[in-house]
Design a protein around this motif. Structure first.
Motif, mmCIF file in Angstrom:
data_model
loop_
_atom_site.group_PDB
_atom_site.id
_atom_site.type_symbol
_atom_site.label_atom_id
_atom_site.label_comp_id
_atom_site.label_asym_id
_atom_site.label_seq_id
_atom_site.Cartn_x
_atom_site.Cartn_y
_atom_site.Cartn_z
ATOM 1 N N GLU A 1 70.790 -3.246 -0.445
ATOM 2 C CA GLU A 1 69.513 -3.434 0.570
ATOM 3 C C GLU A 1 68.743 -3.660 0.550
ATOM 4 N N THR A 2 67.471 -2.118 -0.032
ATOM 5 C CA THR A 2 66.483 -1.641 -0.825
ATOM 6 C C THR A 2 66.266 -3.254 -1.323
ATOM 7 N N GLY B 1 67.109 6.971 7.974
ATOM 8 C CA GLY B 1 68.222 5.559 7.241
ATOM 9 C C GLY B 1 67.776 5.892 6.113
ATOM 10 N N GLU B 2 69.303 4.546 5.774
ATOM 11 C CA GLU B 2 69.981 4.365 3.936
ATOM 12 C C GLU B 2 69.844 3.140 4.198
ATOM 13 N N SER B 3 69.962 2.977 2.951
ATOM 14 C CA SER B 3 69.967 1.539 2.366
ATOM 15 C C SER B 3 71.374 1.400 1.158
ATOM 16 N N THR B 4 71.811 0.933 1.183
ATOM 17 C CA THR B 4 72.631 0.770 -0.451
ATOM 18 C C THR B 4 71.551 -0.294 -1.494
ATOM 19 N N VAL C 1 72.377 5.354 -3.136
ATOM 20 C CA VAL C 1 71.878 4.936 -1.397
ATOM 21 C C VAL C 1 71.121 5.887 -1.431
ATOM 22 N N CYS C 2 69.764 4.951 -1.191
ATOM 23 C CA CYS C 2 68.281 5.434 -0.438
ATOM 24 C C CYS C 2 68.429 6.099 0.515
ATOM 25 N N ASN D 1 64.713 -6.028 0.681
ATOM 26 C CA ASN D 1 64.138 -5.206 1.567
ATOM 27 C C ASN D 1 62.731 -5.552 1.099
ATOM 28 N N CYS E 1 63.392 3.606 -5.007
ATOM 29 C CA CYS E 1 63.924 4.566 -3.687
ATOM 30 C C CYS E 1 62.436 5.637 -4.327
#
Length: 110
Positions: free
Chosen positions: A62-63, A56-59, A45-46, A66, A35
């Motif tokens: 999730e990152t 947005g944010e992602s764990t 969390v990113c 993606n 990130c």
């Protein structure tokens, strides 16, 4: 547009496709989520933002998911571009061979 100019050039298509395949394979081989250039740890969390506004944010999971999805997309699209470039190069070379094999019309003289 820069990309469209490359896509119209058969050698540009091939080179762009190969670069995209390389970037996709690189992403697919990554086992750590990043990130902002930093390696994420479990539970991180990113947070993404554009022009200072959080978008947005992602764990970590999730990152990484993606990143893998992006790798598949780059590899697939790059592969298609590379193949299209190769096909255009071959078809172009065959067209030149056929043109040179045809006899030219005689030049009329007065």
């Amino acid at each position: 547009m820069f990309i469209w100019g490359i896509a119209k050039n058969k050698f540009g298509m091939l080179i762009l496709g190969l670069i995209m395949v390389g970037a996709g394979v690189y992403l697919l081989n990554q086992d750590k989520a990043t990130c902002g250039g930093e390696v994420m740890q479990a539970g991180d969390v990113c947070v993404t933002s554009r022009a200072g506004v959080e978008t947005g944010e992602s764990t970590t999971e999730e990152t990484l998911k993606n990143q893998k999805l992006g790798g598949y997309a780059l590899t697939g699209i790059g592969g298609v571009l590379a193949i299209a470039g190769i096909v255009r190069i071959i078809v172009g070379a065959r067209g030149k061979d056929e043109e040179s094999a045809q006899p030219s019309a005689p030049v009329a003289s007065a």
